[in-house]
Design an enzyme around this catalytic site. Structure first.
Site, PDB file in Angstrom:
ATOM      1  N   LYS A  68       0.829  -1.211   0.000  1.00  0.00           N
ATOM      2  CA  LYS A  68       0.000   0.000   0.000  1.00  0.00           C
ATOM      3  C   LYS A  68       0.863   1.261   0.000  1.00  0.00           C
ATOM      4  CE  LYS A  68      -3.981   1.918   2.562  1.00  0.00           C
ATOM      5  NZ  LYS A  68      -4.874   1.730   3.726  1.00  0.00           N
ATOM      6  N   SER A 159      -9.934   1.586   2.827  1.00  0.00           N
ATOM      7  CA  SER A 159      -9.031   2.412   2.046  1.00  0.00           C
ATOM      8  C   SER A 159      -7.995   1.611   1.239  1.00  0.00           C
ATOM      9  CB  SER A 159      -8.283   3.373   2.976  1.00  0.00           C
ATOM     10  OG  SER A 159      -7.445   2.662   3.856  1.00  0.00           O
ATOM     11  N   SER A 183     -10.270  -1.035   6.793  1.00  0.00           N
ATOM     12  CA  SER A 183      -9.681  -0.719   5.496  1.00  0.00           C
ATOM     13  C   SER A 183      -9.064  -1.904   4.763  1.00  0.00           C
ATOM     14  CB  SER A 183      -8.605   0.362   5.652  1.00  0.00           C
ATOM     15  OG  SER A 183      -9.208   1.611   5.825  1.00  0.00           O
TER      16      SER A 183
END
Lengths: 524, 564
Positions: A68, A159, A183
């Site tokens: 990420k 997210s 997330s």
């Protein structure tokens, strides 16, 4: 918008993802990332393309892994999908990245996400939204009016949407995300992959850009529970650089308790006899759509058939959890993001000409940078958090939310059979009539439409996506989202089920996750 | 954690107790009818090798900017704090010395504000649950009774970076060397009643922190800084509104700031139409070092909201009793204990005690509370000199007379070091060498005069040679008329020969003088005893201070009058 024809190749069996090689991954990224937008940058391929070389015996030897964009890497930028860090490259690798590399993984690229992890749809990103790569079965048997709906672009969830989409599209073997309030689990559910939010304190946060320190966890996404477990085991190492890392003693005690229980249950034989599965009644809010409920019922029935005991439990603090979460996460975010002032690193916006620098407050000067660099959602949460911490609001908001958080923790400790070993001075002793795991839907719906307009962009709608995932975050316990078998009754999009265990009981969560997985996953 | 936070928060929100003055009012001629109330917040840099939460080494003000900086100090994304336990131990030493109630559980909070000297946008401090509470420091001033100052709390926190603004180039320069260095904020209760008491408090605190090694307390270098709260009220009325004067970096400026603040606040109160309702506006003020005046920084309305939040990374700092006990047991001697011991055990005069303590107050404070060389410090040197030398076959060493030792130390050793422009730290004479020197004089192996010459020689020519050997090489062994008892049994063989030689040399010197001064000898023989002094002087001169005047006199009398 109709998905391009080439997407057909993206309907990948999870077993295929498991065997994805670096070359496969890079080929797929090159072919599909322009549409999916999962990666914001990619690394150079390793010097030798012969994948049988140099991976000798390493657990993740030659495996393509995505990371990420809010986790630091030295060889690629760490933008956190923010204008603030658009051109920022970290001078160091996060501990989890170092561990991945040491295990032989090939970090193929950095994945798109909501800015600083704030969002549930992966639409708040300077890199643009991520498109859910999942392709539902041909809608021939469905009404024409509905079929057009299925072909519209959907969100991968947030997210860590880029990480989930990358796994779902076979662009990597596994991906790291982060999980502050859901997330990792939410995108896993929307994209039809497996996503783990580990127990708080197990995976090092050194090098993971903070959103809310007391809630942030590194998440792991992959095609199967087995693969998630493999990556998790590589990363599950005490790191003295992380002051919130759980002590080796706490890990050992929790691990032993969990192993003993698993040994007694003997789940490896395929029988679930003796396993106590709790169903928290508060996890079925009115927003929950039937498309979720039916697969869940089938899953529970199948588990019961295999010998598991299904136990209804009550967790009364759940209804307050979402509000408490948003107060605490925003308060911490307002603090953690205070460092982004454009002085030491990151974007720096000069004050407009004519500004009297000498007499302006420093905060007023920083405001130019912070207003220009932070997106709307981040600004909204910083303002909310700043208010929650102000002297007048602190007691009614921050302290009150902390009290709710304690109640949520108490709920979990009360229902689990295993004691909580996270801190030596809390958690009690567990209870004999407690459950081994809790099971609940990961999300209230299937992946929402990306272009749904104000409905999706309205914050209330977006925040409510997290209602089922935040309690485990507040309590710091592990949660694993596994895709369920979906039937013809829904829209054909994946639905995840969450398995929640006591702190440090990842082994139990994985075992039950594999049992659920064995019932048959998505329809691909 | 939550319960802890709520309790601490509740405590911090409790209304202050009604004012009950701990001090008896005493009129000050400078402001008759007015009472001055002062409380002081002292920020002392912890003398640790590394910063409070990072691996970075701490720095001195003169170092090249931005050379002591880790990624954490510069607040890089993804970095996290790790508490330096050495800083905790040093704060605990201060807490024990100040008789504080050390908290088994304390915690860290974030204080938020945007400023260029604060890279993370918050300072980590201990707002809700400090490491130590309710202590006490006794203040003694010459000519005044000793009085206690209550210590409200000690909290650990980070120092800030340094930012300087160049108005010409309109540029701010930021030096992160100091960013994240450990500080102790030591908060006193408002127990001080004059600028002089405030000065004495800071000096005493400074001495304590130095003695226990917590901080070097150097105000010029900025490792000790004070914020002073001042209020004035008419005698018999409740205390006035306080104003805080920030960042005072010398005792002199602090006292000047208090004096200016007293007159400023008096003027406001005296010019108000109604003395019953008159108040001073609550303000935070700075001190102008050139004009010797305080000036307004901000009013109460402008006071920033620091949005304190428990630091989610650092959790609760748990201190067990064993750790506190160990700090207590290994605490270096406190200044008042040293003073008492020197006067009670050794019978030293106030003056001698002052001299020894003054020498030690200038001593270098080592990093991380290390004590360093056991000889370091005048008091330790004195202790070891008095303890004496070990005699073989005897378990207890032969102790030296403390008064003789202190005279040799304060008059001769410190005097000659001063003449050489050296400090006590430069003294390379070992305790053994200095002790032997004192012993040689005491047992009359050498004369006092020779002892001083010997000391000068040994300071000028550092060596490890035993003192007695140096004395022989320099031919300083006293000339005596008879073989004196040897100075130590072990050295008896060599000493007895030298004393035999010495005695015959003295005889020869006297003989020479008698030959050289026939007129004077004749006068003495005639009964003019005063002339004998001249002959003694001649011998003394020839002996280069090695002879004892009394012995020479006796020997001359014997030689001159016997030959009659």
């Amino acid at each position: 918008m109709r998905p391009p024809k080439s997407w057909a190749s993206l309907r990948i069996h999870r077993r295929l993802i498991s065997t994805t090689t670096t070359t496969d991954a890079r080929t797929r990224i090159a072919a599909h990332n322009a549409h999916i937008n999962a990666f914001v940058c990619t690394s150079d391929p390793p010097p030798t393309t012969n994948e049988n070389i140099d991976t000798g015996g390493l657990v993740l030897g030659g495996k393509p892994v995505a990371v990420k964009a809010s986790i630091c890497t030295m060889d690629m930028g760490t933008s956190c999908s923010s204008g603030m860090l658009r051109d920022f490259t970290s001078p160091y690798d996060a501990t989890v990245v170092r561990l991945l590399r040491a295990a032989g993984a090939d970090i193929v690229g950095k994945t798109n996400c909501d800015e600083f992890g704030m969002g549930s749809l992966n639409v708040h990103s300077i890199h643009g939204p991520v498109v859910n790569p999942y392709t539902p079965p041909p809608p021939s048997q469905l009404l024409p009016v509905l079929s057009s709906l299925f072909l519209r672009r959907r969100s991968p969830g947030g997210s860590s949407g880029g990480s989930a989409a990358a796994v779902a599209a076979g662009m990597c073997y596994a991906a790291l995300g982060t999980d502050t309030g859901g997330s990792t689990r939410l995108p896993a559910s929307y994209c039809g992959v497996v996503g783990l939010k580990p127990s708080y304190g197990l995976l090092s946060r050194w090098g993971v850009v903070s959103f809310a320190d007391s809630l942030d966890c590194v998440g792991v996404l992959a095609g199967t529970v087995f693969d998630v477990k493999r990556v998790f085991n590589v990363l599950n190492v005490y790191d003295a650089k992380d002051p919130t890392a759980s002590t080796p003693e706490a890990r050992r005690r929790a691990g032993e308790a969990c192993s003993n229980r698993l040994h007694n249950l003997g789940l490896s034989t395929g029988s679930l006899h003796g396993l106590r599965v709790g169903i928290p009644q508060e996890y079925f809010p009115e927003e929950l759509t039937p498309a979720i409920l039916r697969p869940l019922r089938r899953t529970l029935a199948a588990l019961r058939k295999k010998g598991a005991t299904i136990v209804p439990v009550s967790m009364p603090a759940t209804s307050y959890a979402l509000s408490a979460y948003y107060v605490l996460a925003s308060a911490e975010a307002s603090s953690c993001l205070a460092r982004f002032d454009g002085v030491e690193y990151g974007l720096n916006v000069r004050p407009p000409p004519g500004t009297d620098i000498a007499s302006s407050s420093v905060g007023a000067l920083y405001a130019h940078t912070r207003s220009a660099a932070f997106g709307q959602e981040v600004q909204r949460r910083i303002l909310l958090g700043t208010y929650a911490l102000s002297a007048d609001a602190f007691d009614n908001y921050f302290l009150q939310a902390q009290r709710v958080r304690q109640l949520v923790k108490d709920d979990f400790n009360r229902v689990f059979a295993a004691p909580n070993f996270q801190y030596s001075d809390t958690g009690g002793v567990g209870s004999d009539d407690g459950v081994d795991v809790l099971i609940h839907p990961s999300a209230i719906q299937t992946a929402p439409l990306l272009d749904a307009g104000p409905d999706v962009d309205g914050q209330g709608q977006e925040y409510v996506q997290d209602v089922l995932t935040v309690p485990a975050s507040l309590a710091g316990v592990p949660g694993l989202s596994v895709p369920m078998k979906v039937g013809a009754e829904g829209d054909g999009w994946p639905v995840g089920v969450s398995i929640i265990g006591q702190w440090g009981c990842e082994e139990m969560v994985f075992a039950v996750g594999q049992a659920v997985e064995g019932l048959g996953g998505d329809t691909s | 954690m939550l319960r802890h936070l709520c309790q601490c928060r509740a405590r911090s929100l409790q209304p202050r107790r009604l004012f009950h003055d701990v001090r008896v009012y005493k009129e000050d001629r400078r402001w008759p009818g007015w009472q001055v109330v002062v409380g002081i917040e002292t920020h002392a840099q912890i003398k640790a090798r590394r910063k409070l939460f990072s691996e970075s080494l701490t720095s001195d003000p003169g170092e090249i900017p931005n050379t002591h900086v880790t990624l954490f100090d510069a607040a890089f994304p993804g970095t996290l704090p790790t508490l330096n336990q050495k800083c905790v131990d040093l704060a605990l030493r201060a807490a024990v010395a100040l008789e504080c109630n050390i908290q088994a559980r304390s915690s860290f909070d974030r204080k938020h504000y945007f400023y260029s000297d604060l890279p993370s946008g918050y300072q980590i401090t201990q707002q809700y649950a400090p490491i130590a509470l309710s202590g006490k420091l006794n203040i003694s001033r010459p000519g005044s009774p000793t009085f206690p100052v209550r210590i409200k709390q000690i909290q650990l926190e980070q120092d800030t970076a340094k930012s300087t603004f160049n108005p010409r180039t309109r540029t701010s320069y930021i030096d992160l060397n100091r960013a994240g260095t450990g500080l102790m904020e030591i908060v006193s209760e408002p127990d001080l009643r004059s600028p002089e008491e405030a000065g004495a408090y800071v000096r005493t605190l400074q001495a304590v922190l130095r003695a226990v090694g917590s901080s070097d307390g150097n105000m010029e270098q900025g490792s000790l800084r004070c914020d002073v709260n001042v209020s004035v009220n008419r005698v018999g009325r409740p205390p006035g509104t306080r104003c805080e004067i920030k960042n005072l970096n010398s005792v002199r400026f602090m006292m000047a700031a208090i004096i200016h603040e007293i007159s400023r606040q008096r003027t406001i109160l005296e010019s108000a139409p109604n003395p019953d309702t008159a108040t001073v506006p609550q303000e935070t003020r700075g001190f102008d070092e050139h004009r010797f005046e305080t000036y307004r920084l901000r009013s109460k309305e402008d006071a920033p909201d620091y949005r304190y939040m428990p630091d989610p990374n650092l959790g609760v700092l748990v201190l067990n009793q064993d750790r506190i006990l160990k700090i207590r047991e290994t605490l270096p001697e406190l200044p008042w204990d040293t003073r008492k011991r020197l006067s009670d055990e050794y019978g030293l005069s106030q003056r001698d005690v002052d001299v020894l303590l003054a020498v030690d107050s200038g001593r270098e404070v080592k990093y991380d509370g290390e004590i360093g060389d056991a000889d370091a410090g005048a008091v330790a040197y004195f202790d070891r000199l008095c303890a004496g030398r070990a005699t073989p076959g005897s378990s207890s060493p032969e102790r030296r007379d403390p008064k003789v030792v202190v005279n040799w130390m304060t008059h001769e050793l410190l005097g000659q070091l001063a003449a050489r422009k050296e400090s006590f730290a430069d003294n390379h004479l070992s305790v053994e060498q200095m002790g032997q020197l004192i012993d040689l004089v005491q047992n009359k192996t050498i004369t006092g005069t020779s002892g001083k010459i010997l000391l000068r020689q040994m300071l000028a020519n550092p060596s490890r040679t035993p003192t007695e050997q140096v004395a022989q090489e320099l031919q300083l062994i006293a000339l005596s008329q008879r073989s004196s008892s040897p100075s130590s049994p072990s050295a008896s063989a060599s000493i007895s020969t030298t004393t035999d030689d010495a005695s015959s040399e003295l005889r020869a010197l006297c003989g020479d003088a008698i030959v050289a001064l026939p007129d004077e000898v004749a006068a003495v023989r005639k009964g003019n005893k005063n002339v004998l002094n001249k002959i003694v002087g001649h011998v003394m001169k020839d002996s280069r201070g090695r002879a004892d005047a009394k012995a020479v006199r006796a020997l001359l009398e014997e030689l001159i009058l016997k030959q009659q």
